[in-house]
Design a protein around this motif. Sequence first.
Motif, short mmCIF file in Angstrom:
data_model
loop_
_atom_site.label_atom_id
_atom_site.label_comp_id
_atom_site.label_asym_id
_atom_site.label_seq_id
_atom_site.Cartn_x
_atom_site.Cartn_y
_atom_site.Cartn_z
N UNK A 91 0.89 -1.17 0.10
CA UNK A 91 -0.01 -0.04 -0.07
C UNK A 91 0.99 1.32 0.13
N UNK A 92 2.14 1.15 0.62
CA UNK A 92 3.10 2.31 0.61
C UNK A 92 3.81 2.56 -0.75
N UNK A 93 3.43 1.68 -1.48
CA UNK A 93 4.08 1.51 -2.91
C UNK A 93 5.62 1.14 -2.99
N UNK A 94 6.05 0.25 -2.03
CA UNK A 94 7.44 0.00 -2.02
C UNK A 94 7.43 -1.23 -2.74
N UNK A 95 8.69 -1.51 -3.68
CA UNK A 95 9.33 -2.31 -4.34
C UNK A 95 9.38 -3.63 -3.75
N UNK A 96 9.58 -4.93 -4.15
CA UNK A 96 9.80 -5.80 -3.70
C UNK A 96 11.20 -5.96 -2.81
N UNK A 97 12.16 -5.37 -3.35
CA UNK A 97 13.61 -5.20 -2.97
C UNK A 97 13.54 -4.31 -1.58
N UNK A 98 12.70 -3.15 -1.81
CA UNK A 98 12.41 -2.19 -0.55
C UNK A 98 11.61 -3.05 0.40
N UNK A 99 10.68 -3.83 0.20
CA UNK A 99 9.92 -4.75 1.03
C UNK A 99 11.00 -5.70 2.04
N UNK A 100 11.80 -6.29 1.05
CA UNK A 100 12.77 -7.39 1.64
C UNK A 100 13.61 -6.62 2.60
N UNK A 101 14.11 -5.45 2.30
CA UNK A 101 15.09 -4.69 3.19
C UNK A 101 14.11 -4.16 4.63
N UNK A 102 13.01 -3.91 4.26
CA UNK A 102 12.39 -3.53 5.73
C UNK A 102 12.19 -4.73 6.43
N UNK A 103 11.77 -5.60 5.94
CA UNK A 103 11.18 -6.91 6.64
C UNK A 103 12.28 -7.93 7.04
N UNK A 104 13.68 -7.54 6.51
CA UNK A 104 14.63 -8.49 6.77
C UNK A 104 14.51 -9.77 5.92
N UNK A 105 13.74 -9.96 4.97
CA UNK A 105 13.59 -11.33 4.28
C UNK A 105 14.17 -11.16 2.80
N UNK A 106 14.17 -12.20 2.10
CA UNK A 106 14.64 -12.32 0.89
C UNK A 106 13.59 -11.55 -0.20
N UNK A 107 14.24 -11.36 -1.48
CA UNK A 107 13.36 -10.85 -2.31
C UNK A 107 12.23 -12.20 -2.92
N UNK A 108 13.06 -13.38 -2.75
CA UNK A 108 12.12 -14.47 -3.26
C UNK A 108 11.01 -14.69 -2.35
N UNK A 109 11.12 -14.51 -0.93
CA UNK A 109 10.35 -14.70 0.03
C UNK A 109 9.11 -13.63 -0.03
N UNK A 110 9.63 -12.43 -0.48
CA UNK A 110 8.57 -11.29 -1.02
C UNK A 110 7.73 -11.47 -1.66
N UNK A 111 8.28 -12.27 -2.86
CA UNK A 111 7.36 -12.46 -4.21
C UNK A 111 6.50 -13.69 -3.84
#
Length: 212
Positions: free
Chosen positions: A161-181
């Motif tokens: 909702x905040x418009x973050x990219x997968x990479x940005x979400x991964x950084x914020x939540x300390x998880x991998x890009x693959x997990x975000x997907x």
Amino acid sequence: MINVILVDDHAILRDGLKTIISLESDMEVVGEATGGAGMEDLLKRKSPDVIVMDINMPEQNGIELTKFVKKEYPSVKVLILTMYKHDEYFMSALKEGADGYLLKDSPSEQVIDAIRTVHRGESIIHPAMTKKLISYHQQETHVKEDTALTEREKEVLVCLVEGLSNKEIAGRLYISDKTVKIHVSKIFKKLDVKSRSQVVIYAVQHKLVPLP
């Protein structure tokens, strides 16, 4: 290479967009149209990745054309580029599946970034329109409780909702890009939506995320 089609009945605007896109090494304009008929022909012949489209055009408007594209060519991304800030246009465009909504006063570099963003399968919404979306749905009374989202999926939803990219979400939540997907895919399935813009509408409308 990102193949782009420009759909706008103003030649000056198309020329300007074509010029700035031509300066980028990873994208090119493969066709231009002034409305629906020309766009449909280009879709058949050029296999575009992204359509940059206005709303106000002769015969069919950009919202109707977005609906057509998403039904007949679901893999093609649609970026609305318009002068209209009206709530009804904005909401209708997102509900029909538009992947992005920018205003024509946006800087050229923002338009270029938006093309790349929607091509990656992410969404882009002009900041002024995001505020309208939240304000519009703060008045809604219906709350969807049974979404079955896990706590982690709810955290990812807030980021979407905040418009973050997968990479940005991964950084914020300390998880991998693959997990975000994986989380994003599960959220799409559970909420029965097909794009990030639709996720934003659903989440705010049903009060699944904190509102300011």
